[in-house]
Design a protein around this motif. Structure first.
Motif, PDB file in Angstrom:
ATOM      1  N   CYS A   1       0.820  -1.212   0.000  1.00 45.96           N
ATOM      2  CA  CYS A   1       0.000   0.000   0.000  1.00 45.96           C
ATOM      3  C   CYS A   1       0.853   1.261   0.000  1.00 45.96           C
ATOM      4  O   CYS A   1       0.482   2.261  -0.629  1.00 45.96           O
ATOM      5  CB  CYS A   1      -0.952  -0.015   1.193  1.00 45.96           C
ATOM      6  N   ALA A   2       1.977   1.223   0.679  1.00 45.43           N
ATOM      7  CA  ALA A   2       2.882   2.377   0.660  1.00 45.43           C
ATOM      8  C   ALA A   2       3.404   2.611  -0.753  1.00 45.43           C
ATOM      9  O   ALA A   2       3.456   3.751  -1.233  1.00 45.43           O
ATOM     10  CB  ALA A   2       4.039   2.156   1.627  1.00 45.43           C
ATOM     11  N   ALA A   3       3.751   1.544  -1.446  1.00 50.77           N
ATOM     12  CA  ALA A   3       4.268   1.669  -2.808  1.00 50.77           C
ATOM     13  C   ALA A   3       3.198   2.150  -3.787  1.00 50.77           C
ATOM     14  O   ALA A   3       3.504   2.840  -4.762  1.00 50.77           O
ATOM     15  CB  ALA A   3       4.829   0.326  -3.264  1.00 50.77           C
ATOM     16  N   GLU A   4       1.930   1.796  -3.536  1.00 55.32           N
ATOM     17  CA  GLU A   4       0.843   2.134  -4.443  1.00 55.32           C
ATOM     18  C   GLU A   4       0.108   3.415  -4.048  1.00 55.32           C
ATOM     19  O   GLU A   4      -0.846   3.832  -4.714  1.00 55.32           O
ATOM     20  CB  GLU A   4      -0.162   0.978  -4.503  1.00 55.32           C
ATOM     21  N   GLY A   5       0.509   4.039  -2.945  1.00 57.20           N
ATOM     22  CA  GLY A   5      -0.115   5.279  -2.508  1.00 57.20           C
ATOM     23  C   GLY A   5      -1.523   5.095  -1.970  1.00 57.20           C
ATOM     24  O   GLY A   5      -2.380   5.981  -2.149  1.00 57.20           O
ATOM     25  N   LEU A   6      -1.769   3.990  -1.302  1.00 54.25           N
ATOM     26  CA  LEU A   6      -3.101   3.664  -0.785  1.00 54.25           C
ATOM     27  C   LEU A   6      -3.135   3.706   0.736  1.00 54.25           C
ATOM     28  O   LEU A   6      -2.138   3.441   1.406  1.00 54.25           O
ATOM     29  CB  LEU A   6      -3.508   2.252  -1.226  1.00 54.25           C
ATOM     30  N   ARG A   7      -4.314   4.021   1.266  1.00 54.05           N
ATOM     31  CA  ARG A   7      -4.577   3.798   2.679  1.00 54.05           C
ATOM     32  C   ARG A   7      -5.165   2.393   2.820  1.00 54.05           C
ATOM     33  O   ARG A   7      -5.726   1.855   1.874  1.00 54.05           O
ATOM     34  CB  ARG A   7      -5.554   4.836   3.238  1.00 54.05           C
ATOM     35  N   TYR A   8      -5.054   1.825   4.031  1.00 52.74           N
ATOM     36  CA  TYR A   8      -5.621   0.497   4.214  1.00 52.74           C
ATOM     37  C   TYR A   8      -6.032   0.305   5.664  1.00 52.74           C
ATOM     38  O   TYR A   8      -5.588   1.022   6.571  1.00 52.74           O
ATOM     39  CB  TYR A   8      -4.617  -0.598   3.823  1.00 52.74           C
ATOM     40  N   SER A   9      -6.885  -0.672   5.885  1.00 51.41           N
ATOM     41  CA  SER A   9      -7.221  -1.134   7.232  1.00 51.41           C
ATOM     42  C   SER A   9      -7.349  -2.646   7.184  1.00 51.41           C
ATOM     43  O   SER A   9      -7.660  -3.226   6.140  1.00 51.41           O
ATOM     44  CB  SER A   9      -8.517  -0.500   7.735  1.00 51.41           C
ATOM     45  N   THR A  10      -7.090  -3.292   8.298  1.00 53.55           N
ATOM     46  CA  THR A  10      -7.250  -4.745   8.384  1.00 53.55           C
ATOM     47  C   THR A  10      -8.148  -5.076   9.569  1.00 53.55           C
ATOM     48  O   THR A  10      -8.085  -4.414  10.618  1.00 53.55           O
ATOM     49  CB  THR A  10      -5.906  -5.468   8.553  1.00 53.55           C
ATOM     50  N   GLU A  11      -8.984  -6.079   9.373  1.00 56.30           N
ATOM     51  CA  GLU A  11      -9.852  -6.580  10.431  1.00 56.30           C
ATOM     52  C   GLU A  11      -9.740  -8.104  10.463  1.00 56.30           C
ATOM     53  O   GLU A  11      -9.452  -8.735   9.434  1.00 56.30           O
ATOM     54  CB  GLU A  11     -11.314  -6.189  10.174  1.00 56.30           C
ATOM     55  N   PHE A  12     -10.000  -8.687  11.638  1.00 53.10           N
ATOM     56  CA  PHE A  12      -9.955 -10.144  11.774  1.00 53.10           C
ATOM     57  C   PHE A  12     -11.278 -10.646  12.330  1.00 53.10           C
ATOM     58  O   PHE A  12     -11.860 -10.042  13.225  1.00 53.10           O
ATOM     59  CB  PHE A  12      -8.794 -10.564  12.690  1.00 53.10           C
ATOM     60  N   ASP A  13     -11.745 -11.742  11.764  1.00 52.32           N
ATOM     61  CA  ASP A  13     -12.996 -12.339  12.202  1.00 52.32           C
ATOM     62  C   ASP A  13     -12.849 -13.864  12.150  1.00 52.32           C
ATOM     63  O   ASP A  13     -11.852 -14.376  11.642  1.00 52.32           O
ATOM     64  CB  ASP A  13     -14.146 -11.880  11.306  1.00 52.32           C
ATOM     65  N   ASP A  14     -13.873 -14.578  12.670  1.00 50.75           N
ATOM     66  CA  ASP A  14     -13.812 -16.047  12.729  1.00 50.75           C
ATOM     67  C   ASP A  14     -12.468 -16.482  13.307  1.00 50.75           C
ATOM     68  O   ASP A  14     -11.727 -17.269  12.712  1.00 50.75           O
ATOM     69  CB  ASP A  14     -14.013 -16.657  11.343  1.00 50.75           C
ATOM     70  N   VAL A  15     -12.176 -15.987  14.507  1.00 47.60           N
ATOM     71  CA  VAL A  15     -10.874 -16.234  15.137  1.00 47.60           C
ATOM     72  C   VAL A  15     -10.931 -17.523  15.955  1.00 47.60           C
ATOM     73  O   VAL A  15     -11.727 -17.649  16.890  1.00 47.60           O
ATOM     74  CB  VAL A  15     -10.481 -15.051  16.036  1.00 47.60           C
ATOM     75  N   PHE A  16     -10.098 -18.487  15.580  1.00 47.39           N
ATOM     76  CA  PHE A  16      -9.986 -19.754  16.296  1.00 47.39           C
ATOM     77  C   PHE A  16      -8.547 -19.927  16.759  1.00 47.39           C
ATOM     78  O   PHE A  16      -7.632 -19.946  15.927  1.00 47.39           O
ATOM     79  CB  PHE A  16     -10.333 -20.940  15.388  1.00 47.39           C
ATOM     80  N   ASP A  17      -8.342 -20.055  18.068  1.00 49.46           N
ATOM     81  CA  ASP A  17      -7.020 -20.430  18.560  1.00 49.46           C
ATOM     82  C   ASP A  17      -6.788 -21.911  18.284  1.00 49.46           C
ATOM     83  O   ASP A  17      -7.718 -22.673  18.018  1.00 49.46           O
ATOM     84  CB  ASP A  17      -6.916 -20.161  20.058  1.00 49.46           C
TER      85      ASP A  17
END
Length: 380
Positions: free
Chosen positions: A277-293
């Motif tokens: 994203c830094a190379a492409e000039g983008l903002r980003y966010s990440t989320e996590f779901d369906d979390v299984f240890d």
């Protein structure tokens, strides 16, 4: 188990099969289970645990450990393919993982425990919500009422297609992989398709992220360094010819044998996203779901199950590797000596989560018998 009793339990399994409810919405299923348990007079019946969870408690005659047997309430948001008279009555939902069978086997224990209470300690039959999303076990444990039934030992099973009906398997150590869904949102700037230079498109980032994420986890042997990244969804812009996209999403499932390796894989994936994203000039966010240890079998609990399988006439094969799929039963292993075993549901059985999967009623006596033997071996 007599043919008459198996027929009765089969009717229960078919009734549960007809009313599948997805994770977190198991109200009718929980009510049916609670009604069934009340018929067998538990010393305590807890409802509403971590959502719609239900627990029946059978007290022993003397002090001793608490042994918890856990099964799952939830079905799946998948349309069932079946011509059986007991097929799902709900469009788009089905018991296609066998949780209806798991519930039936645990419900069978209530009759046995009502007829002969444990000699010591107490047995707890837990019907857990929301296993399929990885949220249910943690919610049950976090419920203040769970402190009343906190176990010293916890046991569960999962049916396993490919293994003959009634055959069993066990492993010590890692039993089910850790997994979690990673949702990556990319934000640039939308523009006219005639002037893409006026915008910032995520197209280049997606073209780098898709192979890049897969390269981080290519699967292989199920050892401590195992890592698998599966791309499950991608979306770029809107379905229009006149718009150069400014937004995109990529979904991927990360899977490892250990929680430590999962932490490492998350860090690697996040670093990749940040660099692209830094190379492409983008903002980003990440989320996590369906979390299984990761689900890890305790060696002492494994020995209890191994002895129970043998005593019940279903000696366990000992396997040296875990299942790739995940299970939130691992949460109970953080609280107690816990172990899960696998019960065959047929060599020709469709795989779990397939639309034509149907739990085999012939497996009910084996699962119920093994659980009962584990309880009796520990509590008398």
């Amino acid at each position: 188990m007599t043919p008459e009793r198996l027929a009765q339990l089969t009717r229960l399994r078919h009734a549960l099969h007809q009313i599948p409810e997805v994770s977190g919405a198991e109200e009718k299923t929980a009510a049916m289970v609670a009604d069934r348990l009340r018929q067998h007079q538990p010393d305590q019946l807890l409802t509403g645990l971590g959502g719609h969870g239900v627990a029946a408690v059978y007290e022993g005659r003397a002090d001793g450990p608490t042994v918890l047997i856990r099964c799952e309430l939830d079905g799946l948001p998948i349309e069932e393919l079946s011509d059986q008279p007991y097929r799902s009555a709900h469009t788009g939902r089905g018991h296609l993982c066998g949780h209806d069978g798991h519930m039936t086997m645990v419900a069978a224990l209530a009759e046995d425990l009502a007829a002969s209470r444990p000699g010591k300690g107490r047995a707890v039959l837990l019907f857990q919500p929301a296993e399929e999303t990885g949220k249910g076990a943690a919610a049950v444990i976090a419920d203040p009422a769970f402190a009343q039934i906190a176990p010293d030992y916890a046991f569960s099973l999962h049916n396993l297609p490919g293994l003959p009906v009634g055959k069993t398997a066990l492993c010590s150590g890692p039993a089910n992989c850790a997994s979690r869904g990673m949702r990556i949102k990319l934000t640039g700037k939308t523009s006219h398709a005639a002037a893409p230079q006026d915008g910032v498109s995520p197209a280049g980032a997606i073209s780098r992220l898709l192979p890049g994420l897969v390269a981080l986890g290519k699967g292989g042997d199920l050892g401590p360094e195992f890592a698998l990244v599966t791309l499950t969804h991608a979306r770029l812009g809107e379905p229009a010819f006149g718009i150069a996209p400014g937004q995109a999403e990529v979904w991927a499932t990360l899977r490892t044998v250990t929680d430590a390796r999962m932490d490492q894989l998350i860090a690697e994936a996040t670093f990749l996203v940040d660099q692209v994203c830094a190379a492409e000039g983008l903002r980003y966010s990440t989320e996590f779901d369906d979390v299984f240890d990761a689900c890890t079998n305790h060696p002492e609990a494994v020995e209890v199950l191994k002895a129970a399988c043998a005593a019940a006439g279903h000696p366990a094969q000992m396997w040296g590797y875990p299942q790739r799929w995940s299970e939130d039963f691992g949460q109970f292993g953080k609280q107690a000596k816990a172990a899960m075993f696998w019960l065959g549901s047929g060599e020709e059985q469709p795989q779990l989560h397939n639309p034509d999967f149907d739990f085999p009623d012939a497996a009910i006596p084996a699962g119920a018998g093994i659980f009962l033997r584990a309880i009796r071996n520990l509590l008398g």
